[in-house]
Design a protein around this motif. Structure first.
Motif, PDB file in Angstrom:
ATOM      1  N   ASN A 152       0.843  -1.200   0.000  1.00 48.62           N
ATOM      2  CA  ASN A 152       0.000   0.000   0.000  1.00 48.62           C
ATOM      3  C   ASN A 152       0.874   1.245   0.000  1.00 48.62           C
ATOM      4  O   ASN A 152       1.288   1.733   1.043  1.00 48.62           O
ATOM      5  N   GLY A 153       1.186   1.737  -1.181  1.00 43.58           N
ATOM      6  CA  GLY A 153       2.001   2.941  -1.270  1.00 43.58           C
ATOM      7  C   GLY A 153       3.459   2.676  -0.957  1.00 43.58           C
ATOM      8  O   GLY A 153       4.005   1.648  -1.339  1.00 43.58           O
ATOM      9  N   THR A 154       4.084   3.613  -0.235  1.00 47.03           N
ATOM     10  CA  THR A 154       5.518   3.502   0.064  1.00 47.03           C
ATOM     11  C   THR A 154       5.771   3.412   1.564  1.00 47.03           C
ATOM     12  O   THR A 154       6.848   3.741   2.045  1.00 47.03           O
ATOM     13  N   GLY A 155       4.780   2.961   2.324  1.00 47.62           N
ATOM     14  CA  GLY A 155       4.899   2.931   3.782  1.00 47.62           C
ATOM     15  C   GLY A 155       6.068   2.115   4.289  1.00 47.62           C
ATOM     16  O   GLY A 155       6.691   2.469   5.289  1.00 47.62           O
ATOM     17  N   CYS A 156       6.390   1.007   3.605  1.00 50.76           N
ATOM     18  CA  CYS A 156       7.477   0.153   4.086  1.00 50.76           C
ATOM     19  C   CYS A 156       8.839   0.806   3.906  1.00 50.76           C
ATOM     20  O   CYS A 156       9.838   0.321   4.449  1.00 50.76           O
ATOM     21  N   LEU A 157       8.888   1.903   3.152  1.00 47.62           N
ATOM     22  CA  LEU A 157      10.162   2.576   2.870  1.00 47.62           C
ATOM     23  C   LEU A 157      10.397   3.786   3.766  1.00 47.62           C
ATOM     24  O   LEU A 157      11.412   4.469   3.623  1.00 47.62           O
ATOM     25  N   ARG A 158       9.501   4.082   4.674  1.00 44.12           N
ATOM     26  CA  ARG A 158       9.662   5.254   5.530  1.00 44.12           C
ATOM     27  C   ARG A 158      10.973   5.180   6.311  1.00 44.12           C
ATOM     28  O   ARG A 158      11.347   4.096   6.763  1.00 44.12           O
ATOM     29  N   PRO A 159      11.666   6.312   6.461  1.00 45.32           N
ATOM     30  CA  PRO A 159      11.248   7.686   6.183  1.00 45.32           C
ATOM     31  C   PRO A 159      11.441   8.126   4.735  1.00 45.32           C
ATOM     32  O   PRO A 159      11.314   9.298   4.417  1.00 45.32           O
ATOM     33  N   ARG A 218      27.490   2.220  12.689  1.00 48.83           N
ATOM     34  CA  ARG A 218      27.459   1.993  14.140  1.00 48.83           C
ATOM     35  C   ARG A 218      26.214   2.542  14.804  1.00 48.83           C
ATOM     36  O   ARG A 218      26.081   2.474  16.032  1.00 48.83           O
ATOM     37  N   ASN A 219      25.300   3.121  14.011  1.00 49.60           N
ATOM     38  CA  ASN A 219      24.056   3.609  14.596  1.00 49.60           C
ATOM     39  C   ASN A 219      22.930   3.501  13.571  1.00 49.60           C
ATOM     40  O   ASN A 219      23.171   3.306  12.375  1.00 49.60           O
ATOM     41  N   GLN A 220      21.709   3.624  14.055  1.00 55.06           N
ATOM     42  CA  GLN A 220      20.533   3.417  13.216  1.00 55.06           C
ATOM     43  C   GLN A 220      20.421   4.467  12.118  1.00 55.06           C
ATOM     44  O   GLN A 220      19.975   4.160  11.006  1.00 55.06           O
ATOM     45  N   GLY A 221      20.841   5.687  12.391  1.00 56.06           N
ATOM     46  CA  GLY A 221      20.727   6.743  11.391  1.00 56.06           C
ATOM     47  C   GLY A 221      21.510   6.439  10.133  1.00 56.06           C
ATOM     48  O   GLY A 221      20.982   6.518   9.015  1.00 56.06           O
ATOM     49  N   ARG A 222      22.777   6.100  10.292  1.00 57.65           N
ATOM     50  CA  ARG A 222      23.600   5.771   9.124  1.00 57.65           C
ATOM     51  C   ARG A 222      23.176   4.448   8.509  1.00 57.65           C
ATOM     52  O   ARG A 222      23.237   4.261   7.295  1.00 57.65           O
ATOM     53  N   SER A 223      22.744   3.534   9.353  1.00 50.98           N
ATOM     54  CA  SER A 223      22.314   2.235   8.860  1.00 50.98           C
ATOM     55  C   SER A 223      21.072   2.354   7.980  1.00 50.98           C
ATOM     56  O   SER A 223      20.910   1.612   7.007  1.00 50.98           O
ATOM     57  N   LEU A 224      20.203   3.312   8.288  1.00 50.24           N
ATOM     58  CA  LEU A 224      18.969   3.466   7.533  1.00 50.24           C
ATOM     59  C   LEU A 224      19.243   3.876   6.091  1.00 50.24           C
ATOM     60  O   LEU A 224      18.630   3.358   5.155  1.00 50.24           O
ATOM     61  N   ILE A 225      20.186   4.791   5.895  1.00 55.64           N
ATOM     62  CA  ILE A 225      20.526   5.198   4.531  1.00 55.64           C
ATOM     63  C   ILE A 225      21.188   4.035   3.794  1.00 55.64           C
ATOM     64  O   ILE A 225      20.931   3.790   2.614  1.00 55.64           O
ATOM     65  N   LEU A 283      11.823  -0.999   6.006  1.00 58.77           N
ATOM     66  CA  LEU A 283      13.199  -0.564   5.801  1.00 58.77           C
ATOM     67  C   LEU A 283      13.875  -0.256   7.131  1.00 58.77           C
ATOM     68  O   LEU A 283      15.055  -0.560   7.329  1.00 58.77           O
ATOM     69  N   ARG A 284      13.141   0.326   8.073  1.00 60.58           N
ATOM     70  CA  ARG A 284      13.706   0.617   9.394  1.00 60.58           C
ATOM     71  C   ARG A 284      14.144  -0.675  10.098  1.00 60.58           C
ATOM     72  O   ARG A 284      15.198  -0.728  10.725  1.00 60.58           O
TER      73      ARG A 284
END
Length: 258
Positions: free
Chosen positions: A107-114, A213-220, A240-241
């Motif tokens: 349904n849309g792009t919800g799984c790709l958030r943010p 080493r952290n979620q922020g960089r890992s997300l990209i 994706l998160r």
């Protein structure tokens, strides 16, 4: 009268001066052992000898899809034209942006958030604290203890160039741009010390010396993985998160295109 050795045979002979390789043969641009490795330390030794030999070692997994019919994908499946000469002209970020597919969520792009329909760009470079080749040798030797792998040796300047050098077709269901595959691998080598260690019919595995080493960089980075191999992402549960959370400190990446 002795026949002069071919350049390929000379490469293996040079490696043999310091490493006791098992019996094997050249298949295209890759020397391949006849049987699975019995000594896990041999892979580590081949990695350590890479600067001297110019032959990067890859582990070739047993593939029951071919073994059942007495086939070998190395000899019984086609290859693309070698494209290592084009790798340096490929922009990894632009390539992943082209490969970014926003239409995988039910349904849309919800799984790709943010993120959404637009590729977010490349993750920042991690600080290297471990020698990438030493990490590759250790990870490869661990894999050899766990499963049967033949040894492949490929004449390259860097591990990332193996797919382009061989004209590897493992990603053919998604793209025939094998130079672009190697360009992305080069970028990961440079930013994360991510080093190709396993080459299968349609799978790649990398050891990673400097994972995020952290979620922020890992997300990209998770977005990069998804663009590179949608099959690897869609085969995982969750968003994706959640995929990104599994990349924090992870030193072994796997991709498939089956």
């Amino acid at each position: 009268m002795t026949t002069a050795a071919t350049p390929e045979e000379s490469l293996v002979a040079e490696a043999l001066t310091s490493i006791d390789l098992p019996p094997g043969r050249w298949i295209g641009q890759m020397w391949v052992s006849d049987d699975p490795l019995a000594d896990p330390g041999l892979y580590r030794a081949c990695v350590a000898g890479f600067d001297r030999s110019g032959l990067w070692p890859v582990l070739i997994p047993h593939d029951p899809r071919f073994a059942a019919n007495g086939e070998d994908w190395l000899t019984d499946r086609r290859r693309l034209a070698p494209a290592v000469h084009r790798v340096g002209d490929v922009d990894a970020g632009a390539t992943l942006a082209r490969w970014w597919d926003p239409f995988c969520c039910p349904n849309g792009t919800g799984c790709l958030r943010p993120y959404g329909a637009t590729f977010p760009g490349l993750a920042k470079k991690s600080q290297l604290r471990v020698d990438p080749l030493a990490e590759a040798g250790n990870t490869g030797s661990i894999l050899v203890r766990r499963a049967p792998y033949r040894l492949g040796l490929v004449p390259v300047e860097r591990p990332a160039d193996v797919p382009a050098t061989l004209g590897w077709t493992g990603m053919i269901k998604s793209t025939d741009e094998v130079a672009a595959v190697s360009a992305v691998l080069r970028s990961w080598e440079d930013r994360f010390g991510a080093t190709l260690i396993v080459l299968g019919f349609d799978e790649l595995e990398l050891s990673v010396a400097a994972p995020p080493r952290n979620q922020g960089r890992s997300l990209i980075l998770a977005a990069e993985h998804r663009a590179f191999s949608l099959r690897s992402f869609s085969g995982q549960p969750g968003t994706l998160r959640e995929y990104a959370a599994g990349l924090v400190h992870r030193r072994h990446w796997r991709f498939s295109w089956d």
